[in-house]
Scaffold this motif. Sequence first.
Motif, short mmCIF file in Angstrom:
data_model
loop_
_atom_site.label_atom_id
_atom_site.label_comp_id
_atom_site.label_asym_id
_atom_site.label_seq_id
_atom_site.Cartn_x
_atom_site.Cartn_y
_atom_site.Cartn_z
N LEU A 45 0.83 -1.20 0.00
CA LEU A 45 0.00 0.00 0.00
C LEU A 45 0.87 1.25 0.00
O LEU A 45 0.59 2.21 -0.73
CB LEU A 45 -0.94 0.00 1.21
N ARG A 46 1.93 1.25 0.80
CA ARG A 46 2.83 2.40 0.81
C ARG A 46 3.52 2.58 -0.54
O ARG A 46 3.72 3.70 -1.01
CB ARG A 46 3.86 2.25 1.92
N ASP A 47 3.87 1.46 -1.19
CA ASP A 47 4.47 1.54 -2.52
C ASP A 47 3.47 2.12 -3.54
O ASP A 47 3.86 2.88 -4.42
CB ASP A 47 4.94 0.16 -2.98
N LYS A 48 2.19 1.76 -3.39
CA LYS A 48 1.16 2.31 -4.28
C LYS A 48 1.05 3.83 -4.11
O LYS A 48 0.89 4.56 -5.08
CB LYS A 48 -0.21 1.69 -3.98
N VAL A 49 1.13 4.28 -2.86
CA VAL A 49 1.05 5.71 -2.57
C VAL A 49 2.19 6.43 -3.27
O VAL A 49 1.98 7.44 -3.96
CB VAL A 49 1.09 5.98 -1.04
N VAL A 50 3.41 5.92 -3.14
CA VAL A 50 4.58 6.55 -3.76
C VAL A 50 4.46 6.51 -5.28
O VAL A 50 4.77 7.49 -5.97
CB VAL A 50 5.88 5.87 -3.28
N GLU A 51 4.00 5.38 -5.80
CA GLU A 51 3.84 5.23 -7.25
C GLU A 51 2.86 6.26 -7.81
O GLU A 51 3.13 6.92 -8.81
CB GLU A 51 3.34 3.81 -7.53
N ARG A 52 1.75 6.43 -7.13
CA ARG A 52 0.75 7.41 -7.57
C ARG A 52 1.29 8.83 -7.45
O ARG A 52 1.02 9.68 -8.29
CB ARG A 52 -0.55 7.27 -6.77
#
Length: 103
Positions: free
Chosen positions: A10-17
């Motif tokens: 989820l944290r990786d998704k946040v950074v990706e977005r």
Amino acid sequence: MKTKELSKQLRDKVVERHRSGEGYKKISKALNIPWSTVKSIIKKWKVYGTTQNLLRAGRPPKLSSRVRRALVREASKRPMTTLKDLQCSMADMEETVHVSTIA
């Protein structure tokens, strides 16, 4: 109120977005997490370059896990042993511990 940590995915998704140009509020609504959490994740990523959980501050344990296991093993073998005896057996293993640490 203390909450659980978010998963690494989820944290990786946040950074990706964030890298794709989305704003905090958009990311927040899409992933259903507070915008302040999104902000904190991105800030940590910018400062440390990682989304993994960092070590927390605090006093290191007095006994290493190895010594603690040895102490438990010794106490299990002889349940009626005194703290002084346990302290002496730790001294034989070249570990200096105070009686209050064992207790």
